[in-house]
Enzyme design. Sequence first.
Site, PDB file in Angstrom:
ATOM      1  N   ASP A  36      25.695  36.549  19.951  1.00 49.33           N
ATOM      2  CA  ASP A  36      25.551  37.586  20.837  1.00 49.33           C
ATOM      3  C   ASP A  36      24.706  37.121  22.028  1.00 49.33           C
ATOM      4  O   ASP A  36      24.986  37.769  23.108  1.00 49.33           O
ATOM      5  CB  ASP A  36      24.999  38.595  20.206  1.00 49.33           C
ATOM      6  CG  ASP A  36      25.530  39.455  19.101  1.00 49.33           C
ATOM      7  OD1 ASP A  36      26.738  39.007  18.586  1.00 49.33           O
ATOM      8  OD2 ASP A  36      25.140  40.431  18.497  1.00 49.33           O
ATOM      9  N   ASP A 279      52.291  51.111  62.545  1.00 47.29           N
ATOM     10  CA  ASP A 279      52.473  50.205  61.357  1.00 47.29           C
ATOM     11  C   ASP A 279      52.294  50.827  60.092  1.00 47.29           C
ATOM     12  O   ASP A 279      52.685  50.307  59.011  1.00 47.29           O
ATOM     13  CB  ASP A 279      51.874  48.869  61.778  1.00 47.29           C
ATOM     14  CG  ASP A 279      50.629  48.970  61.823  1.00 47.29           C
ATOM     15  OD1 ASP A 279      49.890  49.881  62.726  1.00 47.29           O
ATOM     16  OD2 ASP A 279      49.687  48.352  61.078  1.00 47.29           O
ATOM     17  N   GLY A 414      53.560  41.710  49.430  1.00 48.38           N
ATOM     18  CA  GLY A 414      54.871  42.366  48.754  1.00 48.38           C
ATOM     19  C   GLY A 414      55.787  42.494  49.623  1.00 48.38           C
ATOM     20  O   GLY A 414      56.948  41.911  49.288  1.00 48.38           O
TER      21      GLY A 414
END
Lengths: 520, 520, 434, 434
Positions: A36, A279, A414
């Site tokens: 842990d 834009d 993109g």
Amino acid sequence: MQLSMWTYEGPPHVGAMRVAASMKDVHYVLHAPQGDTYADLLFTMIERRDSRPPVTYTTFQARDLGASTADIFKTACHDAVDRFKPRALLVGASCTAELLQDDPGGLAKTLDLDIPVVPLELPSYQKKETWGAAETFYQLVRACASNRRRPETIAANTCNILGPTSLGFRNRDDVREIKVLLEENGLNVRVVAPLGASPEDLARLPEAAFNIVLYPEIADTAARWLKKAYGMPYLSTVPIGVSETRRFVAEARALAGLESVPSPSENKDRLTWYSRSIDSTYLTGKRVFIFGDATHAIAAARIAANELGFEVCGLGTYMREFARDVRAAAKDYGLEALITDDHLVVEDAIIEARPELVLGTQMERHIAKRLRVPCAVISSPVHVQDFPARYSPQMGFEGANVIFDSWVHPLMMGLEEHLLSMFRDDFEFNDGATASHLHAHSPAAASNQHTAPAGISVEDQITLPASATLWTDEAEKELKKIPFFVRGKARRNTESFATDNGIHPITVETLYDAKAHFAR
Amino acid sequence: MQLSMWTYEGPPHVGAMRVAASMKDVHYVLHAPQGDTYADLLFTMIERRDSRPPVTYTTFQARDLGASTADIFKTACHDAVDRFKPRALLVGASCTAELLQDDPGGLAKTLDLDIPVVPLELPSYQKKETWGAAETFYQLVRACASNRRRPETIAANTCNILGPTSLGFRNRDDVREIKVLLEENGLNVRVVAPLGASPEDLARLPEAAFNIVLYPEIADTAARWLKKAYGMPYLSTVPIGVSETRRFVAEARALAGLESVPSPSENKDRLTWYSRSIDSTYLTGKRVFIFGDATHAIAAARIAANELGFEVCGLGTYMREFARDVRAAAKDYGLEALITDDHLVVEDAIIEARPELVLGTQMERHIAKRLRVPCAVISSPVHVQDFPARYSPQMGFEGANVIFDSWVHPLMMGLEEHLLSMFRDDFEFNDGATASHLHAHSPAAASNQHTAPAGISVEDQITLPASATLWTDEAEKELKKIPFFVRGKARRNTESFATDNGIHPITVETLYDAKAHFAR
Amino acid sequence: MNQAFSAGCATGPTIRERGQHEVFCGLTSIIWLHRKVQDAFFLIVGSRTCAHLMQSAAGVMIFSEPRFATAIMEERDLAGMADMHDELDGVVDKLLARRPDIKMLVLVGSCPSEVIKFDLSKAAERLNRVHAPKHRVLCYSGSGIETTFTQGEDNFLTALVNEAPASGPQNETKLIVAGCLPDVVEDQFTRLFDDLGIEGVQFLPGRSSAAMPSIGPGTRFILAQPYLGAAAAALQSRGAERINSIFPLGEQGTTAWFKAIADTFGVPEDRFEAATAAPRKRAKAALQSFLPWLEGRRMFFFPDSQLEPSLARFLHSETGAEIIEVGSPYLHREHAAGELGLLPPGTAVSEGQDVDLQIDRARKADPDLIVCGMGLANPFEAEGRLTKWSIEFAFTPIQGYEQAGDLAELFVRPLRRQSVLKSGLGFEEGAPCS
Amino acid sequence: MNQAFSAGCATGPTIRERGQHEVFCGLTSIIWLHRKVQDAFFLIVGSRTCAHLMQSAAGVMIFSEPRFATAIMEERDLAGMADMHDELDGVVDKLLARRPDIKMLVLVGSCPSEVIKFDLSKAAERLNRVHAPKHRVLCYSGSGIETTFTQGEDNFLTALVNEAPASGPQNETKLIVAGCLPDVVEDQFTRLFDDLGIEGVQFLPGRSSAAMPSIGPGTRFILAQPYLGAAAAALQSRGAERINSIFPLGEQGTTAWFKAIADTFGVPEDRFEAATAAPRKRAKAALQSFLPWLEGRRMFFFPDSQLEPSLARFLHSETGAEIIEVGSPYLHREHAAGELGLLPPGTAVSEGQDVDLQIDRARKADPDLIVCGMGLANPFEAEGRLTKWSIEFAFTPIQGYEQAGDLAELFVRPLRRQSVLKSGLGFEEGAPCS
């Protein structure tokens, strides 16, 4: 038993660690096996923390099971107090130790430590990280701020900021932004907690006029207790986005008895102008899928729809505790909220929604990456990238600026990819062409690779499996001629139109019938 | 005559426009045909300027050639002064009007305007944008600040900031950062010019103790004139990077007669710790190719080598005027500087240098994108992306933070791409495999596309054309087994080793011989 | 399971500590195991903590659907409202429906499953009855109350050995090289075995569930990794004989390792010389340039992977570094003896850990480089000390001749980085941090 | 070259202005021309300003090596130190060596080359002697002192027409559709021509240098774009006859355009009906949903592409918008007559420009939407006005039935965006800006 590949939240004791690690002079003795201790690296690596988190693990072993684990725990408490000299001690168990039923709280009491000891009961097999953090913070506040005297006269403009924690998404910078915002608005911020606070600071919480709950997931419980115990009002408008920041300031001023005037730092807001400038017109109606913690997901949906002009096509959270809020928000966008902590379900929902932008956690970023959909991260669970060197708040006016850039940049990238794909029929991008400079210098195989990514576009990626066979060749060819930036929508709409009207296969006529049908 | 596809700089009158557009109460009457008005959109679109730049074009036409173009110019001057009421007028010609030899300066003089008229002689067929900006600023400063009286007592801590302009790379935020830095260090910034200054402000320049040349390309000429005319010293250390920021502060304090102490905002520096923290170890020795304006390129090389531990494998500029400085800097890294304004030559140099990171202009970003090498933008010419909504200086301590993030992020993203490529042999990434979740839901063709980008790695992309045939199949296969993050270097070294030792073809033995040879 | 013994050798007395251990549990070795055996799937039967550990340690792999997962136990399992065996069967059914390509399903026990004494072997047996031979089901424990980091691999290999087929005379396994090696290293070793004329060599684990070696009384085995106490015992119990050697790290380690094999199989001296001369020369050449960085440097090892004695031996013998302390989570007396014997007398060796005390010792010794885990490295760096992530030695190909230089380079990189940044940023010890 | 005439029609008196023109020069049309004719290369003979203009207008395409470039004149060319014709030959040699695939090299004149009277035809003739037939060389002027934006295409098509082959009886061009159309539109039109039974249709320009139509006395032509004054004259001078029509924008424009062709070729009414019924219905349906956004909206056009009269007619007739002013850089009396005739009497029409005065008029009129160039749009937005980039009408497929909805949507998008943001951000006119 639940099958899980990746998880959005750790176990509740990790939430407790986050609170302990946020504060000064607090130490956490955690009854837990050696494995842990991995949780330390969340702090030292992800957050690049410059010291070990204030946690001592008992790291009992198999051979200790039976009588001696309780002794190990007591020794660990003693040693930790001796070595680290905390002003408050948290004690508790991780999932394994919970099964031992050693009762850390009870054991710690027997030690007669001269500091407050806060026993944490965090049921590992029921609850998760964020709940653990909220519970820990609440318990600490109760332990430190109980039975204090609330001063008779309190300046109306004093407040505390509650909720920011270590490993919280951009909390470091949000606090800086919001403190400045409040102070320039005439408010006096007394205590920020848990991040940077000491147990003594918690004790001072009732001395302020009201509380500001910046992260409801963490601080809601504590704020409600402070209200109940001391009648302290609290503000839980989350100042993410321009309009909510304005509302937050107005409400904070109202609570402080100040009249409503615009913030001096309104002039730092660039989102409003950037979103309005021409834009940004192409952002209008972009389909956005949003998933994250409840607060950030709800805020993201509001900004996406109202401040950037996107269309929200999916909204969800992994936090069942706040499912109701997200469900209510989703209704505003005509959606059914997605409440799940299974990332595979989220992936399916994203494929189904066919978004043009995904706003999510690192998990959704990777899903989007596979699907080649632009993506920005808006929420925990955090990654080293979510602790940038530069000032990067999400809240306040500068936070809105950061959000504008972070969301629009992937879309622009993109767009670039898509422009490349638009050029793929040009002969200079054709396989084996020797026209362009690069090709003249590179082997044909390499040029194939150059063009490979150009051949992939969103609509090809998130096409339903069966769709390839729904289209006639001619219709498929015609689709390819449609400008890239609307092609995905055209495919989606045509298929849905064909389904609704029982048309099979899709012809060129169907394509244009659907286009006319969906024009809006 | 020079063949040019893309250019790093516009014509010199665009430089003049940048200065005019930076200032208040200045107007520029430009003798030019209608097409030259395109330059307005640099300001309204790239910079999202909210008003038209203060430029009036004569837009003469073919039919005006001969007698009337001079009249058109005079009318334009009159109308512009009437309409815009500037406090100073710039007049000049673009490339076409230069050929007409109408003498705008002489014509303007005949108009008896009651404001200073500054005639600009910017030879369009010799000089370029940045030179034009520098010359315009210099002429404006001379026109406004000539024959002023330098006060007898000047507070030693007063200074001006010279050089920031409209369309300058991150100038907007650099000025804010540096002003705060100077002021917290006890300096008093009087005038910032040209950005935000009026002609009256320029007249006040000699009233400060010294000048700070933040962008030498723009302000060097003017600062030298101010030194000559008024004996004003100037500081031209450029505060980009942590160490240069410290040096800048020390030098500014020294000029102001203040003793040297650390800046209060040193605590904002995260670059130092982030670069030191262990997750940055993998940055060590990364090959970086740098190209841009002289100031940013030199600064980038220094930061790359000294503050991030990269290896500079290429350094150059498109600014011939500052070639000497860049050549001197390149020598420090054992390099020959690349001085060219032909982006195709830069592309060849990048391919030759095989960098792992490119720092350049938008032009190099696109070159790097084609080569699939990570890239960050460090210099003009600017793009709409270079005017982010958020606060994004390059200078000062926060600038260093911004630089750390901007340069390391693409490397991290590159690493992610490479990890994907590392997984390509795993069966869940294999073509047509149905193992993984995604593949089970997608047609095989789509899964091919998913994996396509994974198949591309830097070393495959920027391999010399002939190299494919240099390797035996077995050696090529062995190369692929070398961990992805050193494979590019392995290929490069092996080929160079083989060439030096006349080995052909490269076998597995050669690969390991070269590895041993280059171990360091 | 591995067992700890005192290393009775030339080094100083072993420091044995039982305080806080700052180490990974055995589950973590799944990260390389699932990449090595590509048709296996590792299903941890555990808690949300186990799932979170795996994701935190293997974060970069988040973009794939990994070949491991966790069956997270919930309140109702523990409260007896659900039969855990039934629940597990359901999870396995779901998993195999989603991933029908899995050839070998490995159930991995965790701390909570061990504490509640959930019987994994019984579950594996039952599931095998349903799913074998299409999907073999195995089990082992990677729990943190029993295993540290690399011991997860030890237990997995033990499980493989226990059900490995017998090696017959017609297709005899002559030599098993035990311990996960990167493919590139395996391939290099295979070429060297060819050059030495040694046939019938198999690697454990194989690259797929079908490629696991058979074992018979004629089988020799050699450990490629030092943490395989239980697996070695299992191999011996199946009749295989161990070839003793130090481990193939560095030029000397690799030569000793191959020599031990060559001698066992009677390879003539000149053939050994011919096969190893070129790579040995390369390895020495590669090391050469790193020596100025390492000679005389003082090194301190925190416990991590049990590779520490071998790494220390390499640094000492082949680079001239000085070893301040060799920490190891466990010391297998027999397997570590060779390595420790090559360290200078008096070298401090520690087994187990009390991390606070060890940090005190490290600060006091003020070494040039501290090899430690990710939870400790940045805090040490913030104190102005130099560190090396120990976990990289488990994930990077470092074995064999061709990697000797890479191994040295791993230690050199932080030193080199420090020298570059020191001049550029001019930072001092205790640099400011945010 | 185009020439400007008064548009003598039902609209009000034409405002003729000769102040500052805020428009692109003819070079800019290279941006779509070089994409349409894929084996052509456009070489501007000009200045650094020309190169900078092309790059600023076509910035997004920076990642390809474009099929256009600038031969930048330098001091030594102008000072007579270098013979410019020799210099140009050198540049062309360099270019063709680099790009041997170029089939058609187009020399494009610019402002400076025109001002110094550099003889491009002479250069083209000389270069043709060297490089044809492998590389044909053409020339035309795109200079800003003679051409505005779309007139560059007009001049290019004129050059093509002037050297087009004669159409013979064996392979006769029946109909030339003149004016660049997006491929998708060309393909739709081709299908419609098939449905109408009209054969021998060719498009000018063709998609490659080899696909240019031949022209003969039997050739009819129709303009697909309104800015082709010079090209129409050249076609007529080659014996082709013009079919008069308004332009194929919107459902009505497209129907009128096809009807003019159908009537010319004697297509029966029922066949015309059959071929156009479905797409007409679709176009109307597509327009329907945009009408609420556009009906009664007041529109103001700044001059840009000469498409303005057609766009205004479409908005007025098909969407019910109100037209405040139709600015156009030039008005070709004959070609624009049909469009202007469909506008309501009294509509203000302006030709040429004085941008400051026109801005004053626009502010005074306070229209709902201003259609203008990129240099003006953001400043208007900052004043709280709504704008639409005029350049998008030149780059987006808007012609024909299937694009009628897209055309309307281009006008609607800013209105819709405004309505969304207004509620979210609550901005007022004159919003603050940085």
